[in-house]
Write a protein that holds these residues in place. Structure first.
Motif, short mmCIF file in Angstrom:
data_model
loop_
_atom_site.label_atom_id
_atom_site.label_comp_id
_atom_site.label_asym_id
_atom_site.label_seq_id
_atom_site.Cartn_x
_atom_site.Cartn_y
_atom_site.Cartn_z
N ALA A 154 -27.90 6.44 -32.82
CA ALA A 154 -28.93 6.80 -31.85
C ALA A 154 -28.55 6.38 -30.43
CB ALA A 154 -30.26 6.17 -32.24
N GLU A 155 -27.79 5.31 -30.29
CA GLU A 155 -27.43 4.82 -28.96
C GLU A 155 -26.12 4.05 -29.05
OE1 GLU A 155 -27.73 4.89 -25.10
OE2 GLU A 155 -29.48 5.56 -26.24
N MET A 156 -25.22 4.35 -28.14
CA MET A 156 -24.00 3.57 -28.02
C MET A 156 -23.63 3.51 -26.54
SD MET A 156 -20.42 3.56 -30.07
CE MET A 156 -19.49 4.79 -29.20
N ASP A 157 -23.48 2.30 -26.04
CA ASP A 157 -23.18 2.10 -24.63
C ASP A 157 -22.20 0.96 -24.46
OD1 ASP A 157 -25.08 3.94 -23.18
OD2 ASP A 157 -26.50 2.82 -24.41
N VAL A 158 -21.34 1.13 -23.47
CA VAL A 158 -20.40 0.09 -23.08
C VAL A 158 -20.58 -0.12 -21.58
CG1 VAL A 158 -17.96 -0.56 -22.90
CG2 VAL A 158 -18.77 0.72 -24.90
N LEU A 161 -28.76 -5.89 -23.97
CA LEU A 161 -28.42 -4.54 -24.41
C LEU A 161 -29.02 -3.51 -23.45
CD1 LEU A 161 -28.79 -4.81 -28.29
CD2 LEU A 161 -26.85 -5.39 -26.82
N ARG A 162 -30.24 -3.74 -23.01
CA ARG A 162 -30.86 -2.83 -22.05
C ARG A 162 -30.12 -2.83 -20.72
NH1 ARG A 162 -35.69 -3.71 -25.00
NH2 ARG A 162 -36.05 -5.72 -24.05
N ARG A 163 -29.64 -3.99 -20.28
CA ARG A 163 -28.86 -4.04 -19.03
C ARG A 163 -27.57 -3.23 -19.17
NH1 ARG A 163 -30.88 -9.32 -19.07
NH2 ARG A 163 -28.96 -10.19 -19.95
N ILE A 164 -26.92 -3.32 -20.33
CA ILE A 164 -25.71 -2.54 -20.58
C ILE A 164 -26.05 -1.05 -20.55
CG2 ILE A 164 -24.01 -1.92 -22.36
CD1 ILE A 164 -24.17 -4.94 -23.22
N GLU A 165 -27.13 -0.68 -21.22
CA GLU A 165 -27.53 0.72 -21.28
C GLU A 165 -27.83 1.28 -19.88
OE1 GLU A 165 -30.65 3.48 -23.87
OE2 GLU A 165 -30.59 1.31 -24.20
N ASP A 200 -20.44 -13.03 -23.81
CA ASP A 200 -21.37 -12.12 -23.15
C ASP A 200 -21.26 -10.72 -23.74
OD1 ASP A 200 -22.21 -14.11 -21.38
OD2 ASP A 200 -20.65 -13.60 -19.91
N PRO A 201 -22.40 -10.09 -24.08
CA PRO A 201 -22.36 -8.72 -24.60
C PRO A 201 -21.79 -7.74 -23.57
CG PRO A 201 -24.46 -9.75 -25.11
CD PRO A 201 -23.75 -10.65 -24.13
N ILE A 202 -20.93 -6.84 -24.04
CA ILE A 202 -20.33 -5.83 -23.17
C ILE A 202 -20.58 -4.41 -23.69
CG2 ILE A 202 -18.56 -7.33 -22.19
CD1 ILE A 202 -16.57 -6.15 -24.24
N GLY A 203 -21.13 -4.30 -24.89
CA GLY A 203 -21.43 -2.99 -25.45
C GLY A 203 -22.24 -3.13 -26.72
N PHE A 204 -22.82 -2.01 -27.15
CA PHE A 204 -23.56 -2.04 -28.40
C PHE A 204 -23.64 -0.66 -29.01
CE2 PHE A 204 -26.95 -0.85 -25.54
CZ PHE A 204 -27.85 -0.11 -26.29
N CYS A 205 -23.89 -0.65 -30.31
CA CYS A 205 -24.09 0.59 -31.06
C CYS A 205 -25.30 0.37 -31.94
CB CYS A 205 -22.85 0.89 -31.91
SG CYS A 205 -22.98 2.41 -32.88
#
Length: 167
Positions: free
Chosen positions: A78-82, A14-18, A61-66
């Motif tokens: 608080a955080e959403m990234d793709v 998740l941090r790598r995506i962010e 593989d994760p590609i985004g998160f909320c």
């Protein structure tokens, strides 16, 4: 694409995506400076409140998160990234829809967030999902405080906006 609850094992991904998404925000003028990502404590808070969802590619593989938390009977996103390689494919919309659906199921009153008002994939995107900008007297102290904290870490207050979706 699969959306699933995150686990602590996802935190590094998740941090790598962010961090990758930071560069998209930089290109849009929304951020500057040294890239930063959510801490374990922040991600754990979202997980503890039951609002940390991950979008995964068919490979797993994760590609985004909320990520969000409950405050004042509202979900705060608080955080959403793709990841940039997966942007523009409906991943953010699917993640936000999942979070909103979960908040509705928990009978929360709505959702809030703060974002960049100028980047087209930020405030304008959230408006398509029913969020509206708050200003003046309708801006709760909690959101005013978040905007102040964002200014203190270097985000341009002229570009920031608080938004709310009432259920």
């Amino acid at each position: 694409m699969l959306i699933r609850p995150a686990t602590t094992a996802d935190f590094d991904a998740l941090r790598r995506i962010e961090l990758a998404a930071f560069e998209t925000l930089r290109a849009a003028g929304a951020v500057s400076g040294v890239p930063s990502a959510s801490s374990d404590q922040q991600l754990q808070r979202y997980l503890d409140d039951g609002f940390l969802e991950v979008a995964c590619h068919h490979s797993g593989d994760p590609i985004g998160f909320c990520g969000g938390y409950i405050a004042e009977h509202l979900l705060h996103i608080a955080e959403m990234d793709v990841h940039p390689n997966s942007q523009g494919q409906g991943v953010g919309r699917a993640l936000l829809t999942a979070a909103i659906d979960k908040a509705r199921a928990q009978r929360l009153d709505g959702a809030t967030l703060t974002t960049d008002r100028l980047a087209p994939f930020n405030a304008a995107f959230y408006a398509t999902m029913g969020f509206r900008a708050l200003a003046g007297d309708e801006l709760p102290a909690r959101l005013r405080g978040i905007l102040t904290e964002e200014a203190e870490i270097g985000l341009d207050p002229a570009r920031r906006v608080a938004m709310m979706l009432r259920f």
